[in-house]
Design a protein around this motif. Structure first.
Motif, mmCIF file in Angstrom:
data_model
loop_
_atom_site.group_PDB
_atom_site.id
_atom_site.type_symbol
_atom_site.label_atom_id
_atom_site.label_comp_id
_atom_site.label_asym_id
_atom_site.label_seq_id
_atom_site.Cartn_x
_atom_site.Cartn_y
_atom_site.Cartn_z
ATOM 1 N N ALA A 156 -15.221 -13.684 67.726
ATOM 2 C CA ALA A 156 -15.571 -12.278 67.650
ATOM 3 C C ALA A 156 -14.384 -11.543 67.961
ATOM 4 O O ALA A 156 -13.583 -12.015 68.840
ATOM 5 C CB ALA A 156 -16.539 -11.901 68.512
ATOM 6 N N SER A 157 -14.265 -10.231 67.432
ATOM 7 C CA SER A 157 -13.086 -9.253 68.044
ATOM 8 C C SER A 157 -13.643 -8.377 69.137
ATOM 9 O O SER A 157 -14.857 -8.386 69.205
ATOM 10 C CB SER A 157 -12.646 -8.428 66.993
ATOM 11 N N CYS A 158 -12.936 -7.785 69.967
ATOM 12 C CA CYS A 158 -13.328 -7.105 71.010
ATOM 13 C C CYS A 158 -12.304 -5.979 71.429
ATOM 14 O O CYS A 158 -11.241 -6.182 71.139
ATOM 15 C CB CYS A 158 -13.565 -7.995 72.287
ATOM 16 N N VAL A 159 -13.091 -4.767 71.537
ATOM 17 C CA VAL A 159 -12.171 -3.632 72.026
ATOM 18 C C VAL A 159 -12.941 -3.008 73.265
ATOM 19 O O VAL A 159 -14.070 -3.137 73.374
ATOM 20 C CB VAL A 159 -11.947 -2.652 71.129
ATOM 21 N N PHE B 199 -7.352 -2.915 72.729
ATOM 22 C CA PHE B 199 -7.580 -4.135 71.970
ATOM 23 C C PHE B 199 -7.809 -5.406 72.930
ATOM 24 O O PHE B 199 -6.640 -5.584 73.876
ATOM 25 C CB PHE B 199 -6.318 -4.373 71.232
ATOM 26 N N MET B 200 -8.974 -6.177 72.872
ATOM 27 C CA MET B 200 -8.883 -7.281 73.688
ATOM 28 C C MET B 200 -8.940 -8.702 72.823
ATOM 29 O O MET B 200 -8.803 -9.793 73.591
ATOM 30 C CB MET B 200 -10.542 -6.981 74.430
ATOM 31 N N GLY B 201 -8.988 -8.455 71.640
ATOM 32 C CA GLY B 201 -8.590 -9.855 71.029
ATOM 33 C C GLY B 201 -9.435 -9.623 69.593
ATOM 34 O O GLY B 201 -10.398 -8.844 69.233
ATOM 35 N N ASP B 202 -8.698 -10.605 68.498
ATOM 36 C CA ASP B 202 -9.447 -10.453 67.243
ATOM 37 C C ASP B 202 -10.055 -11.720 66.976
ATOM 38 O O ASP B 202 -10.463 -11.967 65.740
ATOM 39 C CB ASP B 202 -8.380 -9.944 66.157
ATOM 40 N N GLU B 203 -10.045 -12.703 67.659
ATOM 41 C CA GLU B 203 -10.464 -14.371 67.211
ATOM 42 C C GLU B 203 -11.604 -14.701 68.218
ATOM 43 O O GLU B 203 -12.618 -15.005 67.914
ATOM 44 C CB GLU B 203 -9.171 -15.022 67.437
ATOM 45 N N PHE B 204 -11.319 -14.659 69.556
ATOM 46 C CA PHE B 204 -12.312 -14.896 70.619
ATOM 47 C C PHE B 204 -12.563 -13.778 71.703
ATOM 48 O O PHE B 204 -11.569 -13.448 72.075
ATOM 49 C CB PHE B 204 -11.802 -16.253 71.420
ATOM 50 N N VAL B 205 -13.800 -13.712 71.963
ATOM 51 C CA VAL B 205 -14.151 -13.136 73.144
ATOM 52 C C VAL B 205 -14.846 -14.055 74.351
ATOM 53 O O VAL B 205 -15.275 -14.962 73.866
ATOM 54 C CB VAL B 205 -15.284 -11.802 72.954
ATOM 55 N N LEU B 206 -14.300 -13.918 75.339
ATOM 56 C CA LEU B 206 -14.513 -15.151 76.468
ATOM 57 C C LEU B 206 -15.805 -14.450 77.333
ATOM 58 O O LEU B 206 -15.725 -13.564 78.132
ATOM 59 C CB LEU B 206 -13.469 -15.534 77.118
ATOM 60 N N ILE B 207 -16.945 -14.950 77.697
ATOM 61 C CA ILE B 207 -17.872 -14.465 78.464
ATOM 62 C C ILE B 207 -18.013 -15.417 79.411
ATOM 63 O O ILE B 207 -18.375 -16.595 79.359
ATOM 64 C CB ILE B 207 -19.389 -14.367 77.366
#
Lengths: 284, 91
Positions: free
Chosen positions: A103-106, A137-145
């Motif tokens: 996922a991407s994340c902002v 911007f937090m990422g465009d490939e992985f979000v880490l939960i």
């Protein structure tokens, strides 16, 4: 390996080595603002496919702690893509500390917007554009939960723009730092983009997931609510390590879909999507 | 010939989490996740307590969960699905 560099992206340290100077120099340039890891969690090797291929039609194999047997070598000119693919693969197959979502994340005000969808859904482009409009911007490939507390951790690697997205972002971010244009790769045309400075400076700051978004590009504007069961199924498919985490993954994912509202949006262009995102965010 | 009896894992072998009208179930023994609709979670609850025949299960389902339209053939179909995915065993 003759040429080596180390990079930390979020909580993950990489050590990348190659027989060739060029991919390592390109990585150093692209990741110049990133910290050096205290520990390399994963090692990546980009060796020549054969000794003579250092000189004749040079090509690199993609190797590392985790490998896929069917991964084809890439020409040296695409060495940066080889490094990106190898880094993603290590994380996808080897990372266990967090539940990984493709996922991407902002982030804004400590709250995270997670966007996940098929390749071509525009999640990278949307996150990149939002990153220039008041979001982190937090990422465009992985979000880490984090399985302990549900927090979203950033993985703001260099943004990998593909095909039409390259022109869109070059026009939207003329002052940004780009990598070389890689034409005709197995993934189409690729150009890497260095994320905004605050994305790198604040990459160790987690955020609370506040909205799950499933975008679809190319359709008339529409928003629909996504139930917890559908979101759960979609996210198990979007996670590369859900099965490997076992019970921790189940608990992390059920908590996420219980606590975080989910919406699917159809959008005809990026501007419409950004308006839809802002509208949904105001309604939270 | 004695009737077939069915048995489910004890309650602590499963994690069951409601999601809208469905239930996400994590089976600790296999590490597998299942998405179930009613009456599968109710069947698992009853069969976790003791092994039951299909007719005993049908009665228990009606008494405990007040399932008015419980049907023996449908129950057999649901039980067979649960056996196939490894959540119910035939004893």
């Amino acid at each position: 390996m003759r040429h080596v560099t180390s990079i930390r992206v979020g909580p993950i340290g990489f050590r990348v080595g190659s027989d060739f100077a060029a991919p390592i120099a390109a990585l150093r340039e692209l990741y110049a603002d990133y910290p050096t890891p205290e520990i390399a969690h994963f090692t990546i090797r980009l060796p020549a496919t054969a000794p003579w291929r250092r000189l004749v039609r040079p090509a690199v194999r993609i190797e590392g702690d985790y490998m896929l047997p069917e991964t084809a070598p890439l020409p040296l000119a695409h060495g940066l893509l080889a490094a990106e693919m190898a880094m993603n693969l290590q994380v996808a197959l080897g990372h266990r500390r967090h539940l990984l979502l493709h996922a991407s994340c902002v982030e804004r005000d400590g709250c995270a917007l997670l966007m996940t969808g098929e390749s071509g859904s525009g999640k990278s482009t949307l996150a990149t554009l939002l990153g220039t409009r008041g979001w982190r911007f937090m990422g465009d490939e992985f979000v880490l939960i984090d399985p302990e507390n549900g927090a979203a951790h950033a993985f703001p690697r260099a943004i990998s723009l593909k095909n039409q997205a390259i022109g869109v972002i070059e026009r939207a971010c003329p002052d940004a730092r780009f990598g070389p244009l890689l034409l005709g790769t197995p993934k189409g045309d690729i150009r890497h983009l260095v994320p905004p400075a605050d994305a790198i400076a604040r990459m160790d700051e987690p955020a609370h997931p506040a909205l799950l978004l499933f975008p679809t590009f190319g359709l008339a504007r529409e928003v629909r609510s996504v139930g917890a069961a559908e979101a759960f199924v979609r996210l198990t498919q979007a996670s590369t390590n859900y099965t490997a985490l076992g019970e921790r993954g189940f608990r992390a994912l059920t908590r996420l879909v219980d606590q975080v509202p989910a919406r699917a949006i159809d959008y005809p262009d990026s501007e419409a999507a950004i308006e839809q995102v802002e509208e949904l965010w105001r309604g939270l | 010939m004695s009737a077939t009896r069915y048995r489910a894992p004890p309650a602590d072998a499963l994690l069951i989490h409601p999601l809208d009208d469905l239930y996400a179930l994590y089976h600790r023994a296999s590490g597998m996740t299942h998405l179930l609709a009613s009456p599968a979670p109710e069947l698992l609850e009853l069969l976790a307590e003791r092994a039951l025949t299909r007719d005993e299960l049908l009665r228990a389902l009606i008494e405990r969960f007040e399932v008015a339209d419980a049907d023996a053939d449908l129950l057999t179909a649901r039980l067979e699905e649960l056996v196939t995915v490894g959540l119910v065993h035939v004893t």
